[in-house]
Design an enzyme around this catalytic site. Structure first.
Site, PDB file in Angstrom:
ATOM      1  N   TYR A 109      -6.166   6.153   5.029  1.00 36.12           N
ATOM      2  CA  TYR A 109      -6.394   5.126   4.015  1.00 36.12           C
ATOM      3  C   TYR A 109      -5.552   3.882   4.273  1.00 36.12           C
ATOM      4  CZ  TYR A 109      -5.843   2.359  -0.115  1.00 36.12           C
ATOM      5  OH  TYR A 109      -5.774   1.280  -0.945  1.00 36.12           O
ATOM      6  N   GLU A 147       0.822  -1.206   0.000  1.00 35.33           N
ATOM      7  CA  GLU A 147       0.000   0.000   0.000  1.00 35.33           C
ATOM      8  C   GLU A 147       0.860   1.262   0.000  1.00 35.33           C
ATOM      9  OE1 GLU A 147      -3.045   0.328  -0.564  1.00 35.33           O
ATOM     10  OE2 GLU A 147      -3.776  -1.717  -0.342  1.00 35.33           O
ATOM     11  N   CYS A 150     -26.137   1.291 -11.418  1.00 34.25           N
ATOM     12  CA  CYS A 150     -25.276   2.436 -11.700  1.00 34.25           C
ATOM     13  C   CYS A 150     -26.056   3.623 -12.265  1.00 34.25           C
ATOM     14  CB  CYS A 150     -24.164   2.032 -12.667  1.00 34.25           C
ATOM     15  SG  CYS A 150     -22.963   3.363 -12.934  1.00 34.25           S
ATOM     16  N   CYS A 152     -18.278  -0.743 -19.185  1.00 38.77           N
ATOM     17  CA  CYS A 152     -19.560  -0.920 -18.510  1.00 38.77           C
ATOM     18  C   CYS A 152     -20.233  -2.246 -18.876  1.00 38.77           C
ATOM     19  CB  CYS A 152     -20.490   0.242 -18.840  1.00 38.77           C
ATOM     20  SG  CYS A 152     -19.875   1.845 -18.238  1.00 38.77           S
ATOM     21  N   CYS A 201     -19.282  -4.823 -16.283  1.00 36.29           N
ATOM     22  CA  CYS A 201     -19.406  -4.446 -14.875  1.00 36.29           C
ATOM     23  C   CYS A 201     -20.535  -5.221 -14.202  1.00 36.29           C
ATOM     24  CB  CYS A 201     -19.664  -2.948 -14.763  1.00 36.29           C
ATOM     25  SG  CYS A 201     -19.867  -2.383 -13.051  1.00 36.29           S
ATOM     26  N   CYS A 241     -14.134  -0.038 -14.085  1.00 39.23           N
ATOM     27  CA  CYS A 241     -14.618   1.339 -13.949  1.00 39.23           C
ATOM     28  C   CYS A 241     -13.437   2.298 -14.062  1.00 39.23           C
ATOM     29  CB  CYS A 241     -15.330   1.487 -12.603  1.00 39.23           C
ATOM     30  SG  CYS A 241     -16.412   2.927 -12.476  1.00 39.23           S
ATOM     31  N   ASP A 253      -9.860   4.773  -1.797  1.00 38.63           N
ATOM     32  CA  ASP A 253      -8.788   5.384  -2.581  1.00 38.63           C
ATOM     33  C   ASP A 253      -9.410   6.017  -3.824  1.00 38.63           C
ATOM     34  OD1 ASP A 253      -9.439   3.225  -4.195  1.00 38.63           O
ATOM     35  OD2 ASP A 253      -7.399   2.420  -4.311  1.00 38.63           O
TER      36      ASP A 253
END
Length: 347
Positions: free
Chosen positions: A128, A45, A214, A205, A208, A198, A146
């Protein structure tokens, strides 16, 4: 779709499509819900802040091979860690990395705390990173947000408030989907959806799992979310870098411990300022008698861009660190770029 339906759809997608990353255990390894090593989660991270996965992965593998535990990293000399970090940029992260590793080793017996609140108290761990380690390594139901997650939330709920003002709203929307159970998988599923489906531009899309929910897709222009406030122009600065050689060696200096590129080796330079340097001022700051110009290089940092004028200098001077030309690859990218350009003009 209800929040529970959204979670079920996304976690089912993640079980089938999770990215196979060197720091991750989970569906990609056939281990649904298995917790990851907190050291590897934390290290990845930190490396991934402002850095892409393909760029960070080789560094992660080298670090974990050389320092397989947080206690190993804590015991490493600063210079070795900073040199190993060279090329990842944002060198304050490397200094914070060492500070955190030493706090875990000295204050927690080499074992990472297992809650977000205590993780947050470690040096260099922002909200975070603490939330990500708590969720992925310890399955705590934290809200891990994030840039990828912000984008997913902005599109999923068609948030009209532009960034950065929208951040609290996006975080609250993400928090409403957090539940106990598979917390680490949920956090990583949102990250993977943002990174692979995304996407910032040209979202996929049709692939997804959340199309039915959405609002951004329903608007007909999902790619226009998140809305953004126009950015101010990036300021530009000018500096002079001095290429001082002694046979096959190049003179370097250790930069001050704090500030941009703090503690790193680099070429001797002037200050970096808004106006170009005159010939007289540039020569006055040279560490030795300057002989001739050696071109210039351009470099872009997060908050400003830089033109470095290169001057060839020759002769001995005090306070310099003489380094073989073949060992310059460990320099931060701006100095490596300048050294390569200046030395190529000497051939």
């Amino acid at each position: 779709m209800t929040p529970e339906q959204i979670r079920h759809s996304l976690l089912s997608w993640y079980d089938a499509h999770a990215r196979d990353l060197p720091w991750r255990t989970g569906p990609a390894a056939g281990q649904v819900g298995v917790r990851s090593d907190p050291y590897r989660v934390w290290l990845s991270e930190v490396m991934l802040q402002q850095t892409t996965v393909p760029h960070a992965a080789p560094y992660f593998l080298k670090f974990t091979a050389r320092w397989p535990t947080v206690s190993d990293l804590a015991a490493a000399p600063d210079d070795e860690v900073m040199a190993a970090w060279a090329g990842l940029g944002y060198y304050a992260r490397a200094r914070n990395l060492l500070a955190c590793a030493r706090a875990v080793a000295n204050d927690h017996g080499g074992v990472f705390p297992d809650t977000e609140a205590v993780l947050r108290a470690l040096p260099g761990l922002g909200p975070y990173t603490a939330a990500a380690v708590a969720a992925i390594a310890f399955d705590e139901a934290t809200n891990v947000v994030d840039g990828n997650v912000e984008r997913v939330m902005a599109r999923l709920f068609a948030v009209e408030t532009p960034l950065p003002a929208a951040k609290p709203e996006l975080k609250a929307l993400a928090a409403a989907l957090v539940r106990d159970g598979r917390s680490g998988d949920w956090a990583q599923a949102l990250m993977d959806l943002g990174a692979t489906i995304c996407r910032p531009k040209s979202p996929l899309c049709d692939r997804c799992p959340l199309t039915a929910a959405c609002a951004g897709l329903a608007s007909g222009a999902p790619e226009t979310y998140p809305r953004k406030t126009a950015k101010a122009a990036r300021p530009h600065r000018h500096g002079v870098a001095y290429i001082l050689t002694r046979g096959e060696e190049v003179a370097l200096v250790r930069r001050p411990p704090k500030g941009l590129l703090g503690g790193m080796l680099g070429l001797p330079t002037s200050d970096w300022r808004p106006a170009p340097w005159s010939d007289a001022d540039a020569l006055a700051q040279a560490p030795a008698s300057a002989e001739r110009g050696a071109g210039e290089v351009e470099h872009v940092f997060t908050h400003f861009s830089l033109t470095l004028r290169l001057l060839r200098a020759d002769g001995e001077a005090e306070g310099l660190i003489w380094t073989a030309r073949r060992d310059l690859d460990a320099l931060p990218s701006v100095f490596l770029k300048a050294a390569r350009a200046g030395l190529s003009n000497l051939l």
